[in-house]
Design a protein around this motif. Sequence first.
Motif, PDB file in Angstrom:
ATOM      1  N   PRO A 155      43.631   0.981  16.637  1.00 14.74           N
ATOM      2  CA  PRO A 155      43.024   2.306  16.445  1.00 14.74           C
ATOM      3  C   PRO A 155      42.803   3.071  17.745  1.00 14.74           C
ATOM      4  N   ALA A 156      42.334   2.388  18.791  1.00 11.75           N
ATOM      5  CA  ALA A 156      42.069   3.078  20.059  1.00 11.75           C
ATOM      6  C   ALA A 156      43.361   3.569  20.703  1.00 11.75           C
ATOM      7  N   VAL A 157      44.424   2.796  20.586  1.00 13.39           N
ATOM      8  CA  VAL A 157      45.705   3.220  21.163  1.00 13.39           C
ATOM      9  C   VAL A 157      46.289   4.364  20.347  1.00 13.39           C
ATOM     10  N   LEU A 158      46.181   4.249  19.015  1.00 13.44           N
ATOM     11  CA  LEU A 158      46.718   5.300  18.140  1.00 13.44           C
ATOM     12  C   LEU A 158      45.975   6.621  18.299  1.00 13.44           C
ATOM     13  N   GLU A 159      44.714   6.555  18.730  1.00 19.80           N
ATOM     14  CA  GLU A 159      43.960   7.788  18.953  1.00 19.80           C
ATOM     15  C   GLU A 159      44.627   8.641  20.023  1.00 19.80           C
ATOM     16  N   LYS A 160      45.192   7.992  21.041  1.00 21.32           N
ATOM     17  CA  LYS A 160      45.878   8.732  22.109  1.00 21.32           C
ATOM     18  C   LYS A 160      47.364   8.899  21.816  1.00 21.32           C
ATOM     19  N   TYR A 161      47.962   7.898  21.150  1.00 28.45           N
ATOM     20  CA  TYR A 161      49.403   7.933  20.845  1.00 28.45           C
ATOM     21  C   TYR A 161      49.577   7.757  19.337  1.00 28.45           C
TER      22      TYR A 161
ATOM     23  N   PRO B 172      65.728   0.007  31.595  1.00 26.26           N
ATOM     24  CA  PRO B 172      65.395   1.293  32.224  1.00 26.26           C
ATOM     25  C   PRO B 172      63.902   1.580  32.154  1.00 26.26           C
ATOM     26  N   ALA B 173      63.458   2.515  32.985  1.00 24.76           N
ATOM     27  CA  ALA B 173      62.053   2.917  32.985  1.00 24.76           C
ATOM     28  C   ALA B 173      61.674   3.540  31.651  1.00 24.76           C
ATOM     29  N   ARG B 174      60.399   3.430  31.301  1.00 20.99           N
ATOM     30  CA  ARG B 174      59.913   3.967  30.045  1.00 20.99           C
ATOM     31  C   ARG B 174      60.085   5.479  29.993  1.00 20.99           C
ATOM     32  N   ASP B 175      60.566   5.978  28.871  1.00 30.14           N
ATOM     33  CA  ASP B 175      60.702   7.417  28.635  1.00 30.14           C
ATOM     34  C   ASP B 175      59.390   7.936  28.052  1.00 30.14           C
ATOM     35  N   PRO B 176      58.597   8.699  28.810  1.00 31.26           N
ATOM     36  CA  PRO B 176      57.291   9.150  28.314  1.00 31.26           C
ATOM     37  C   PRO B 176      57.382  10.084  27.111  1.00 31.26           C
ATOM     38  N   ALA B 177      58.557  10.635  26.847  1.00 32.89           N
ATOM     39  CA  ALA B 177      58.715  11.517  25.695  1.00 32.89           C
ATOM     40  C   ALA B 177      58.890  10.726  24.398  1.00 32.89           C
TER      41      ALA B 177
ATOM     42  N   PRO C 271      52.934   6.288  32.622  1.00 30.94           N
ATOM     43  CA  PRO C 271      54.300   6.105  33.157  1.00 30.94           C
ATOM     44  C   PRO C 271      54.378   5.412  34.506  1.00 30.94           C
ATOM     45  N   GLU C 272      53.570   5.847  35.482  1.00 32.37           N
ATOM     46  CA  GLU C 272      53.649   5.239  36.809  1.00 32.37           C
ATOM     47  C   GLU C 272      53.201   3.786  36.781  1.00 32.37           C
ATOM     48  N   ALA C 273      52.115   3.523  36.051  1.00 27.23           N
ATOM     49  CA  ALA C 273      51.617   2.153  35.957  1.00 27.23           C
ATOM     50  C   ALA C 273      52.617   1.265  35.232  1.00 27.23           C
TER      51      ALA C 273
END
Length: 386
Positions: A220-226, A190-195, A346-348
């Motif tokens: 670290p750079a990814v964890l900064e946003k997520y 299934p598509a990724r659940d953004p929540a 999500p779209e990408a």
Amino acid sequence: MKILHVVTLHTPDHAFGGPTRVALNLSKVQRAQGDDARIMALGDGFDGELPDAVEGVPVHLFQARHVLPVFEVSGITSGALLRAARRMMRGADLVHVHLMRDLVTLPVALLALATRTPLVVQTHGMVDPTEKRVAQLTDLLGVRKVLRGADAVLHLTETERLDVNAVAAPVPLTRTVRLVNGVRPQERKPARDPARPPTVLFLARIQERKRPEDFVAAMPAVLEKYPDARFVLAGPDTGALPGTLALARRLGVADSLDHVGPLGHEEVLSAGREADVYVLPSIEEPLGVSVLEAMSVGTPVVITRTCGLAPDVAEAGAGLVVESRPGEDAANAGKVAQAVLDLLEPEANERAGEAAWGLVNGHFTIEAVTGTLRRTYEDVVRRSRR
């Protein structure tokens, strides 16, 4: 048709990786189509008796003897395997050797030439021009003879075809066939659940060439946003795990990293389904089966330009291809991090995931690969009889 696959090594954790996995995948489909396909290899790391079947494929395993430990996998052999190979060749229509510069596949291939057994050689990107003196001597003593004498030489990419021709020079190889790696088609996830907090996966042998440090350095750079993102480090350790985990501790991201060790085949597919992005920042990767397996379930990938699948991934939009330059660790990690962040949108993610699934089903199914291989086998046997 009776087919004997010869590969160097099989271990419980699949530490040898690609060639053994390819031999297993091919054998399973060949047997389902009515052929008697089986595998001969060394076995190592097992408790008790060596298995006589792996994933339903009959295997003839012989305990590995580490006669030249300094050369690691290239320095293991078994006299019993070499004696059995001669016997098994008498009943085989064809021998398919997954060749490397070692004391298993090379002598078996030479034995096939000596006994005039139809021989197909597949190098998996492991035979290329080198400055290493021992490898050059091995080429002189046997590899060139095998490449020149084989009834067919299989290559994954045009680069590999040029490499094996360079090793065989000055005699040009005229019986080369492109055979990509293939995987079984899978249901798209299934598509990724953004929540849901994202999961980023590295699944391969944990060795320096695969660059697991770039995967960790991108965290670290990814964890900064997520901040709740999970990073999964999966695969057998072949030398780089201590340094990779130490880097995670230095960067303060160890709590977000799950090291799960080697996975079985079904676990590999399950890990791909649970991941939102698959990352393999390998320096060189002829045609990674693990990349194909991730895409087969609809997971977009981040790979480097030196990966043999890079042109296909880029053209299909099945993920992102990044440049990786030796000695530029910070820049490499930054490129990996940005690619992961882009694919978590999500779209990408949905667009690339669909493209990844379509790419595998359109060009890299094991059925398509074995169809090409079957035609090659039939041509080889027909020529040998004539």
